[in-house]
Enzyme design. Structure first.
Site, PDB file in Angstrom:
ATOM      1  N   HIS A   1      13.003  30.758   8.455  1.00 16.72           N
ATOM      2  CA  HIS A   1      11.896  29.799   8.369  1.00 16.72           C
ATOM      3  C   HIS A   1      11.078  29.710   9.652  1.00 16.72           C
ATOM      4  O   HIS A   1       9.892  29.994   9.648  1.00 16.72           O
ATOM      5  CB  HIS A   1      12.430  28.411   8.008  1.00 16.72           C
ATOM      6  CG  HIS A   1      11.369  27.351   8.019  1.00 16.72           C
ATOM      7  ND1 HIS A   1      10.512  27.153   6.962  1.00 16.72           N
ATOM      8  CD2 HIS A   1      11.004  26.459   8.972  1.00 16.72           C
ATOM      9  CE1 HIS A   1       9.679  26.172   7.253  1.00 16.72           C
ATOM     10  NE2 HIS A   1       9.952  25.738   8.474  1.00 16.72           N
TER      11      HIS A   1
ATOM     12  N   HIS B   1       0.072  -9.069   6.985  1.00 17.26           N
ATOM     13  CA  HIS B   1      -1.274  -8.605   6.679  1.00 17.26           C
ATOM     14  C   HIS B   1      -2.247  -8.778   7.851  1.00 17.26           C
ATOM     15  O   HIS B   1      -3.407  -8.389   7.744  1.00 17.26           O
ATOM     16  CB  HIS B   1      -1.825  -9.344   5.456  1.00 17.26           C
ATOM     17  CG  HIS B   1      -1.279  -8.847   4.161  1.00 17.26           C
ATOM     18  ND1 HIS B   1       0.069  -8.774   3.903  1.00 17.26           N
ATOM     19  CD2 HIS B   1      -1.901  -8.381   3.045  1.00 17.26           C
ATOM     20  CE1 HIS B   1       0.266  -8.307   2.680  1.00 17.26           C
ATOM     21  NE2 HIS B   1      -0.917  -8.048   2.142  1.00 17.26           N
TER      22      HIS B   1
END
Length: 669
Positions: A270, A479
């Site tokens: 790889h 948030h």
């Protein structure tokens, strides 16, 4: 020469394809060995499929790699970059010379470790962060459908993506797959390198799902085939092209490092060079007897012929373009030149704001700006990650919904912030559009790597991020963005805008639309702010990043620097300080990046030599480039809380009185 029986059996299927694919394998072995760095296994495993795609299906002309109606080819598993570089060189793309192949991964070469947009013609997008190539390709396929609707007869091409297990494991991969299936992007075709190997070993270590079944459940047309069988590959691509109502997946069972006697099918193929000994053994097994970086003349000619096979299609398209009634508009859109009516639309919007100042949230001011400008910009395409009513990203001119049945100028991205960012990049890269998309600023974390890639590629994607501070109030700290502005400002080549009123918001939109070589991010408020710019002028003051908004008194005893909703707070504090006999200058700084790019004499003039205080309802990090210490920053040290905005500003000490008190301490020091 004795070959592996398995390789010999594959060669018999199509000797011509096998020989051509070996050109890719040999160049990949040689380049990675020469660099002593890289990923040879994936190019060796995908070479057969890439060869069939280029030989028999891909619509392209190597003499003009940026022909607008070409098929797009995206190598999403960008670590396999030598596959793409080999294809570009072999087909005859002018700037991909053999010297560039020899200098793979070296300083100054266009053959970077992972493909980088702008380095070489034929590289459609920067890939490497896995999954983003796939998601960007979704944007390209969306763009093709939109342009085909707008310019009948001029646009008809496919988007092909090669990808591996990593692109499918990354969360963004699923976001892209889900969106593409929902929209029925029938001209999007994925070639999945299903080789059962990851860096850590067999995919069984971490990945065991049925990929074709997953994509079928998302509305995809799926097939499986032997990735080394050119006949099966040809048939699968042909079937995928015939399926126009759904995107297509072709799961190709391949062997990583195909041909390597000791590493094929293993993780060791790889991410490391094969080395001289194993490279020679692989070439021997493949029947390749040429010197490093040598391509025999007969195979070189065949590849150049493949590179030229689309020339007649391209010239026929150019003839069609010349006769098309929309030719001028089509090429204007491709060039990125703004339409003639755009400047007038900006001027009209400015005059209206000066005539009737607006006290609105900057997210609302953003919608007003869009409403004023979008009618003159047919290339503007909007959307939101399921927050349209909060982001206020939908306006009359950008209102037609993009759906499976008909493409439109407004895209419902769903709760897919990262996928939205990457798809918008694809819309830009494809050509013909200026996309913008909205979410909450706090969720820029989800989209951050897509934003980063916009900046790295130097493309003008526009991000609309609302609810920009603790001022959003009751939704609480999950948030309320605190560190996000600092984090985004740390990204090179990204303009982060935090406008302070309606006029600045319009100006920031104008800057973003004009800048096609740099992404823009709008940080916009939920709470209303007064319009502070009241004196009519034609100059876009925000274009310099910072400017003197107000001066109080004949001297300059203190300078207050603010952004966004805190700009009006700075004005209030300045008025209070003036009442006590002090001279105060208020500097609005809607964009650090643009200000830092100004000449030193301008920056010195704006900042002055008096003590300075910065005011921003966010992290203090980074502001010490403009003020002496963090004690001179009125901002946030922790996360927010759930409460009405007014209470939060009081509790966290972001108040007029806090500014006044700090100014007095500075002047007493």
């Amino acid at each position: 020469m004795i070959k592996d029986p398995f390789i010999a059996s594959k060669e018999k299927l199509d000797p011509n394809n096998f020989a051509l694919a070996n050109c890719i394998r040999a160049l990949s072995i040689d380049a990675v060995n020469a660099a002593n760095s890289g990923h040879p296994g994936a190019p060796m495993g995908m070479a057969d499929a890439a060869t069939i795609l280029y030989r028999k299906h891909l619509k392209f002309d190597a003499a003009m790699p940026d022909w607008p109606d070409r098929d797009r080819f995206v190598l999403s598993n960008g670590h396999a970059s030598m596959l793409l570089y080999s294809l570009l060189h072999l087909t005859g793309v002018e700037d991909m010379t053999m010297d560039q192949i020899r200098n793979f991964r070296q300083w100054g070469s266009i053959t970077a470790g992972h493909p980088e947009y702008g380095h070489a013609k034929g590289i459609e997008t920067t890939t490497g962060p896995l999954g983003q190539g796939l998601a960007t390709a979704v944007g390209m396929a969306m763009s093709e459908r939109l342009l085909a609707e707008e310019f009948p007869g001029l646009v008809d091409h496919h988007t092909y993506v090669m990808l591996g297990d990593g692109c499918l494991e990354e969360g963004i991969g699923q976001e892209a797959i889900s969106l593409a299936g929902h929209l029925g992007l029938g001209k999007l075709i994925l070639l999945y390198d299903d080789n059962d190997i990851t860096i850590d070993g067999p995919t069984s270590v971490s990945f065991s799902e049925n990929v074709p079944a997953r994509l079928a459940a998302c509305g995809w047309h799926v097939q499986s085939c032997d990735g080394h069988n050119p006949v099966a590959l040809d048939a699968a691509i042909t079937a995928a092209k015939a399926e126009t109502g759904m995107p297509s997946l072709i799961a190709m069972k391949t062997i990583i490092g195909f041909g390597s006697p000791n590493r094929a099918g293993t993780a060791s193929a790889h991410g490391a060079p094969l080395g001289e000994e194993e490279g020679a053994a692989a070439k021997a097994a493949l029947g390749w007897s040429y010197a490093p970086f040598e391509i025999p003349a007969d195979l070189s000619k065949k590849w150049r012929d493949i590179g030229a096979k689309g020339r007649d299609m391209r010239t026929a398209w150019e003839t069609k373009l010349a006769e098309h009634p929309q030719a001028v508009e089509f090429m204007r859109r491709q060039s990125g030149i703004l339409p003639e009516g755009y400047d007038a639309a900006v001027a009209k919007a400015r005059k209206q704001l000066f005539a009737a100042p607006a006290k609105v949230a900057t997210r609302k001011a953003s919608q007003m700006a869009l409403d004023a400008l979008a009618g003159s910009l047919p290339e503007l395409v909007g959307g939101s990650a399921d927050l349209t009513g909060s982001n206020l990203t939908r306006v009359e001119a950008v209102d037609s919904q993009y759906s499976r049945d008909k493409p439109g100028r407004y895209i419902g991205y769903g709760v897919r912030e990262f996928g939205m960012a990457a798809a918008m990049n694809g819309l830009v890269l494809h050509g013909g559009f200026i996309p913008y998309g909205g979410t909450f600023l706090v969720f820029s974390d989800y989209a951050r790597n897509g934003i980063r890639l916009s900046a790295l590629m130097e493309i003008g994607t526009i991000y609309v991020m609302t609810h920009d501070s603790i001022g959003l109030g009751e939704d609480g700290p999950t948030h309320q963005p605190i560190e996000h502005l600092a984090s985004l400002r740390a990204i090179p080549n990204l303009n982060v805008f935090r406008p302070g009123d309606a006029m600045e918001t319009l100006e920031c939109w104008d800057i973003a639309i004009r800048n096609r070589n740099r992404p823009s991010l709008m940080a916009l408020s939920r709470q209303g702010v007064p319009q502070l710019r009241l004196e009519e002028s034609d100059e876009n003051l925000s274009a310099k990043g910072a400017y003197i908004l107000r001066s109080y008194g004949s001297s300059r005893d203190i300078t207050l620097i603010a952004t966004g909703t805190e700009l009006s707070l700075a004005v209030e504090a300045a008025e209070a300080l003036q009442a006590e006999g002090l001279g105060v200058v208020v500097v609005s700084m809607p964009c650090w990046e643009l200000f830092d790019a100004q000449p030193k004499n301008y920056r010195d003039k704006i900042l002055g030599t008096a003590p300075r205080i910065a005011i921003e309802a966010a992290s203090k990090f980074g502001w010490t480039r403009y003020v002496a210490s963090e004690e001179d920053i009125i901002g946030m040290d922790g996360f927010g809380a759930s409460a009405p905005a007014e209470r939060l500003y009081q509790e966290f000490g972001i108040t007029k009185q806090a500014v006044v008190d700090r100014a007095k301490r500075l002047l007493e020091a």
